[in-house]
Design a protein around this motif. Structure first.
Motif, PDB file in Angstrom:
ATOM      1  N   ILE A  53      30.059  36.544  36.737  1.00 58.35           N
ATOM      2  CA  ILE A  53      30.001  37.555  35.686  1.00 58.35           C
ATOM      3  C   ILE A  53      29.673  38.918  36.283  1.00 58.35           C
ATOM      4  CG2 ILE A  53      28.754  38.305  33.615  1.00 58.35           C
ATOM      5  CD1 ILE A  53      28.413  35.370  32.883  1.00 58.35           C
ATOM      6  N   GLU A  54      28.739  38.931  37.222  1.00 60.53           N
ATOM      7  CA  GLU A  54      28.396  40.189  37.882  1.00 60.53           C
ATOM      8  C   GLU A  54      29.577  40.748  38.660  1.00 60.53           C
ATOM      9  OE1 GLU A  54      25.345  42.196  38.111  1.00 60.53           O
ATOM     10  OE2 GLU A  54      25.371  41.173  36.177  1.00 60.53           O
ATOM     11  N   ALA A  55      30.326  39.862  39.292  1.00 61.97           N
ATOM     12  CA  ALA A  55      31.499  40.299  40.052  1.00 61.97           C
ATOM     13  C   ALA A  55      32.527  40.937  39.123  1.00 61.97           C
ATOM     14  CB  ALA A  55      32.111  39.119  40.795  1.00 61.97           C
ATOM     15  N   PHE A  56      32.759  40.325  37.962  1.00 59.88           N
ATOM     16  CA  PHE A  56      33.690  40.897  36.988  1.00 59.88           C
ATOM     17  C   PHE A  56      33.172  42.245  36.470  1.00 59.88           C
ATOM     18  CE2 PHE A  56      35.874  36.755  36.288  1.00 59.88           C
ATOM     19  CZ  PHE A  56      37.178  37.239  36.326  1.00 59.88           C
ATOM     20  N   ARG A  57      31.880  42.293  36.191  1.00 61.96           N
ATOM     21  CA  ARG A  57      31.316  43.505  35.605  1.00 61.96           C
ATOM     22  C   ARG A  57      31.344  44.680  36.572  1.00 61.96           C
ATOM     23  NH1 ARG A  57      26.228  45.917  34.698  1.00 61.96           N
ATOM     24  NH2 ARG A  57      25.161  44.419  36.039  1.00 61.96           N
ATOM     25  N   ARG A  58      31.097  44.417  37.845  1.00 62.19           N
ATOM     26  CA  ARG A  58      30.949  45.492  38.820  1.00 62.19           C
ATOM     27  C   ARG A  58      32.208  45.771  39.637  1.00 62.19           C
ATOM     28  NH1 ARG A  58      25.504  46.797  39.928  1.00 62.19           N
ATOM     29  NH2 ARG A  58      24.012  45.468  38.823  1.00 62.19           N
ATOM     30  N   THR A  59      33.097  44.792  39.742  1.00 65.41           N
ATOM     31  CA  THR A  59      34.249  44.978  40.648  1.00 65.41           C
ATOM     32  C   THR A  59      35.579  44.630  39.987  1.00 65.41           C
ATOM     33  OG1 THR A  59      34.111  42.723  41.569  1.00 65.41           O
ATOM     34  CG2 THR A  59      32.776  44.432  42.636  1.00 65.41           C
ATOM     35  N   TRP A  60      35.665  44.710  38.661  1.00 70.67           N
ATOM     36  CA  TRP A  60      36.907  44.296  37.989  1.00 70.67           C
ATOM     37  C   TRP A  60      38.088  45.155  38.422  1.00 70.67           C
ATOM     38  CZ3 TRP A  60      39.463  47.851  35.026  1.00 70.67           C
ATOM     39  CH2 TRP A  60      38.750  48.964  34.602  1.00 70.67           C
TER      40      TRP A  60
END
Length: 225
Positions: free
Chosen positions: A16-23
């Motif tokens: 989820i953090e990866a999607f939020r920060r690096t989408w």
């Protein structure tokens, strides 16, 4: 990262953090990786059905063409990978996208002749071109993301590229049907996919340089980007 995890505990929901920060970077990664997967499906899975159903070419000829193309791919992967070590991974990916755009229509024109030797050449040419960016794509995608999100972000970029690529043969078949069996629709699709990879590779080069510049001097690894 290990010291931070021991002090603060593991980060919650890394995906989820990866999607939020690096989408945004994931979208670039999907584009950069698309040709190596989607283009391959087009020049193997689709081309066999196109050659046999639309052109009436013997299936053994089409199967042999893909085998020859796969042998060519082995050579191209080795050569392109070594070139990437010298001039940069993203540069080779971008070049591969541009080369594939240039040969997309000629490759299908050669297959359209129905002559075995030219069919072999056409399929081999297409697979050869799209294999250029496939060689260093791992280095390109992994180099785009910060270490804290790299594993999840790389995995999702690759897998989402695979999901999109899975629809390529179906879309190529639909375009060919709309064109009354002509190959220009499939060739145009290959060109569009190659353009996505070229654009994604150019964008990834900028991101890789930014990531490299952001690292502390003592933590940098000297690699060509």
């Amino acid at each position: 990262m290990l010291a931070d995890a021991e002090k603060n505990g593991p980060k919650p929901a890394p995906l989820i953090e990866a999607f939020r920060r690096t989408w945004g970077r994931m979208i670039i990664g999907i584009g950069a990786a698309l040709l190596g997967v989607g283009g391959f499906f087009l020049m193997t899975t689709f081309i066999i059905s196109y050659g046999t159903d639309e052109l009436g070419i013997d299936k053994s000829v089409m199967l042999n063409a893909t085998v020859i193309g796969s042998v060519v791919e082995i050579v191209v992967l080795v050569v392109a990978g070594r070139i990437a070590d010298r001039i940069g991974a993203w540069t080779v990916c971008a070049i591969g996208g541009l080369v594939t755009m240039a040969v997309a229509f000629p490759a299908f024109w050669l297959v359209d002749t129905g002559k075995p030797a030219l069919v072999y050449l056409g399929v081999g040419l297409g697979i050869c071109a799209l294999s250029i960016p496939y060689a260093p794509i791992g280095a390109v995608v992994s180099g785009m993301f910060p270490e804290a999100f790299r594993y999840s972000a790389v995995a999702m970029s690759y897998n989402l590229a695979g999901v999109v690529a899975g629809f390529v043969p179906l879309l190529a078949t639909s375009l060919t049907g709309a064109a009354n069996g002509a190959s220009w629709g499939a060739a145009l699709l290959l060109m569009v996919i190659a353009a996505c990879t070229a654009a994604g590779s150019f964008a990834s080069g900028s991101l890789m340089r930014r990531e490299r510049a952001a690292r502390p001097a003592g933590d940098r690894v000297e690699v060509a980007v």
